[in-house]
Enzyme design. Sequence first.
Site, PDB file in Angstrom:
ATOM      1  CB  CYS A   2      -0.937   0.103   1.188  1.00 57.60           C
ATOM      2  SG  CYS A   2      -2.133  -1.221   1.271  1.00 57.60           S
ATOM      3  NE  ARG A  27       4.611   1.734   0.200  1.00 59.58           N
ATOM      4  CZ  ARG A  27       5.522   1.427   1.090  1.00 59.58           C
ATOM      5  NH1 ARG A  27       6.796   1.531   0.785  1.00 59.58           N
ATOM      6  NH2 ARG A  27       5.183   1.028   2.295  1.00 59.58           N
ATOM      7  CD1 TRP A  75       0.105  -6.519  -2.664  1.00 60.31           C
ATOM      8  CD2 TRP A  75      -0.365  -6.942  -0.521  1.00 60.31           C
ATOM      9  NE1 TRP A  75       0.413  -7.825  -2.418  1.00 60.31           N
ATOM     10  CE2 TRP A  75       0.143  -8.111  -1.120  1.00 60.31           C
ATOM     11  CE3 TRP A  75      -0.729  -6.989   0.820  1.00 60.31           C
ATOM     12  CZ2 TRP A  75       0.303  -9.311  -0.421  1.00 60.31           C
ATOM     13  CZ3 TRP A  75      -0.583  -8.173   1.527  1.00 60.31           C
ATOM     14  CH2 TRP A  75      -0.056  -9.324   0.900  1.00 60.31           C
ATOM     15  CG  ASN A 101       1.387   0.957   4.302  1.00 58.82           C
ATOM     16  OD1 ASN A 101       2.531   1.366   4.318  1.00 58.82           O
ATOM     17  ND2 ASN A 101       1.116  -0.316   4.202  1.00 58.82           N
ATOM     18  N   GLY A 102      -1.085  -0.699   6.410  1.00 51.66           N
ATOM     19  CA  GLY A 102      -0.802  -1.474   7.617  1.00 51.66           C
ATOM     20  C   GLY A 102      -1.967  -2.384   7.934  1.00 51.66           C
ATOM     21  CD  GLU A 487      17.164 -13.484  -5.982  1.00 49.95           C
ATOM     22  OE1 GLU A 487      16.557 -13.950  -5.006  1.00 49.95           O
ATOM     23  OE2 GLU A 487      16.809 -12.432  -6.544  1.00 49.95           O
ATOM     24  CE  LYS A 491      14.050 -11.551  -8.660  1.00 48.20           C
ATOM     25  NZ  LYS A 491      14.463 -11.483  -7.347  1.00 48.20           N
ATOM     26  CD  GLU A 494      10.268 -12.230  -6.793  1.00 52.49           C
ATOM     27  OE1 GLU A 494      10.093 -11.589  -5.760  1.00 52.49           O
ATOM     28  OE2 GLU A 494      11.304 -12.101  -7.491  1.00 52.49           O
ATOM     29  CG  HIS A 510      18.708 -36.893  -1.292  1.00 50.83           C
ATOM     30  ND1 HIS A 510      18.936 -38.176  -0.868  1.00 50.83           N
ATOM     31  CD2 HIS A 510      19.934 -36.314  -1.415  1.00 50.83           C
ATOM     32  CE1 HIS A 510      20.235 -38.369  -0.720  1.00 50.83           C
ATOM     33  NE2 HIS A 510      20.877 -37.244  -1.055  1.00 50.83           N
ATOM     34  CE  LYS A 609      11.800  -3.180  -4.892  1.00 49.19           C
ATOM     35  NZ  LYS A 609      12.355  -4.478  -5.242  1.00 49.19           N
TER      36      LYS A 609
HETATM   37  C1  G6P Z   1       9.115  -8.657  -1.078  1.00 50.93           C
HETATM   38  C2  G6P Z   1       9.759  -8.220  -2.371  1.00 50.93           C
HETATM   39  C3  G6P Z   1      11.082  -8.951  -2.558  1.00 50.93           C
HETATM   40  C4  G6P Z   1      11.986  -8.712  -1.366  1.00 50.93           C
HETATM   41  C5  G6P Z   1      11.293  -9.089  -0.049  1.00 50.93           C
HETATM   42  C6  G6P Z   1      12.090  -8.603   1.150  1.00 50.93           C
HETATM   43  O1  G6P Z   1       8.735  -9.981  -1.152  1.00 50.93           O
HETATM   44  O2  G6P Z   1       8.890  -8.486  -3.456  1.00 50.93           O
HETATM   45  O3  G6P Z   1      11.713  -8.481  -3.725  1.00 50.93           O
HETATM   46  O4  G6P Z   1      13.143  -9.468  -1.506  1.00 50.93           O
HETATM   47  O5  G6P Z   1      10.009  -8.455   0.028  1.00 50.93           O
HETATM   48  O6  G6P Z   1      12.108  -7.212   1.132  1.00 50.93           O
HETATM   49  P1  G6P Z   1      13.238  -6.299   1.748  1.00 50.93           P
HETATM   50  O7  G6P Z   1      12.815  -4.907   1.399  1.00 50.93           O
HETATM   51  O8  G6P Z   1      13.211  -6.547   3.230  1.00 50.93           O
HETATM   52  O9  G6P Z   1      14.520  -6.687   1.140  1.00 50.93           O
END
Ligand code: G6P
Length: 614
Positions: A2, A27, A75, A101-102, A487, A491, A494, A510, A609
């Site tokens: 948000c 956000r 969000w 937001n929260g 990672e 990616k 996502e 395994h 994000k």
């Molecule tokens: C969300 C974002 C990710 C990020 C994660 C942790 O899931 O989409 O890209 O890695 O939060 O966020 P931070 O700001 O704590 O790195």
Amino acid sequence: MCGIVGYLGNKEAFPILIKGLHRLEYRGYDSAGVALLNASGELNVYKTKGKVKNLEDYCKGKDISGTVGIAHTRWATHGEPNDVNAHPHYSQSENLALIHNGIIENYATLKELLIREGYTFKSETDTEVFVQVIEYVKKKFNLDLYGAVNRALTYVIGAYAIGIIEKNNPNILIAARKGSPLIVGIGKDEFFLGSDASPIVEFTKNVIYIGDEEVVKIERGQQVVINNLKDEIITPEVSQLELDLSEIEKGGFPHFMLKEIFEQPKSLGMCMNGRVSFDELEIKLRGITDNIDRFRKARRILITACGTSWHAGLIGKYLFEEFCHIPVSIEVASEFRYRKPVIYSDDILIPISQSGETADTLAAMDLARQNGAFIYGICNVVGSSIARGTDSGTYTHAGPEIGVASTKAFTTQVTVLIMMALAIGKELGTINHEKYHEIVKELINIPSKIKLILDKAPEIENISKVFTYAKNFLYLGRGYNYPVALEGALKLKEISYIHAEGYPAAEMKHGPIALIDEEMPIVVVAPKLDLYDKIVSNVQEVKARKGRIIAIVTEGDIEVSKVADYCIEVPDTEECLTPILTSIPLQLLSYYVATVKGKNVDQPRNLAKSVTVE
Ligand code: G6P
């Protein structure tokens, strides 16, 4: 999670608010809304499902006048994303409008109390309860808006950054925060509110970072007044934004994600600037030098983070154990905070976070602090909650990262971890001098080596086109490149919504090996390192089951290349630095797979994000 934005000044608020929402859309982007107070004192709220663009279309032909307003991009937490649940929310009388937001944890109890008092609700949100509580206390105790917000905040439990305005009261905007970020911009005869600096920077560089549990009164023609929840007056501290507008624009790239991938040579340069001495081949990290005794006496290093930052942390474990000989334990913050972990006062906790606002990481950090641990943060966003809550730390200086899928934040986090491990290792005498200098020398070369990989983007785009059919991907890596496999898989899932799993290559036997058939793409991160021969065997095992292999290999590779269907070469480097290079083709691969499939890579579905709720 948000985005909130607000304006009070002498300009029309609507265009400023909409522009702000676009900048904060990373956000959350399932619905958006705006509330405006026009010259007749009317409080108009417009809100709609979907992106900010939908809101703009929806507002066409409506009264969008007014020099004070608030706006929100959502969000969803409580209630599905639809027009009714979108913010701002009116109070019962429609005299107040609130953005939030929260999460208000005790909203159900408060809602019951308000229903007994005759209040009715239109939405399923906790935010509507919040605004009704403000109206309720305002009436009951005959308070002005500022007094009512202060009082109402003693009733609510949870996290919030809010902005609220009142009908017939065009001179006041009240805001407050607990847990979620909030910044006030101070212009000439105008004020701005934002979840971060991006909606503000175009208009003013003077900002106040609102502290936790603080309430702000913004009044036309007056100085900003701040108090905390204990009713103490706080002297506002005005800081200068270092952010540049061009940093939050796409700069000719089709997506922020691609821009940020291509920015990595520069962001790594900024990350190393003033910290890596090119002449002396030394690392100088103030946070480490100032606190070296804490590291010398450390019983353990605990690393905690979420998402991509957690993957960077996993690489940190390899680094600190190899170069500093300090035992490291690493855990995702949401588990760490609730697990009742044993934390000693001679532990060092390293929270890693791009945004510096991730709720679980913040809570894990608080827990460690209560147990007396020293907190050394790695953060990107300057002035963020995590950055402000640490004892010391190192900023990544990656610049603003707007694409939801993290790219440059990851490689700069790994760079900071490398610099830290080298600096501590040198002080502690746990790293051999020659090795130290070799790695520093190589670190300096990394940005230009990244450029060489970025030149291969067309080649990677072609490979990605072959694999858009896939429903599943497996990513394999060993040692320093096992977190890179995790990672890479993250990616891809996502942004392309293809299921992908990262695995330590040998562990494949395994379980995941059962999935391999001629359809299954397997990405093997196999640069030439100590465990190269072992990973060659793993690649053979995959090939024997007819899996389709995309391998990330070191330039001039022979063994893996013989077996793999596609190879992407990266320049040779020191083993501990390979994750920075091997992660780049994986970022590009996921970007191209997603764009070829027509996905919105900057705003993937259901994600946000900055995750400010647990
Ligand atoms: C969300 C974002 C990710 C990020 C994660 C942790 O899931 O989409 O890209 O890695 O939060 O966020 P931070 O700001 O704590 O790195």
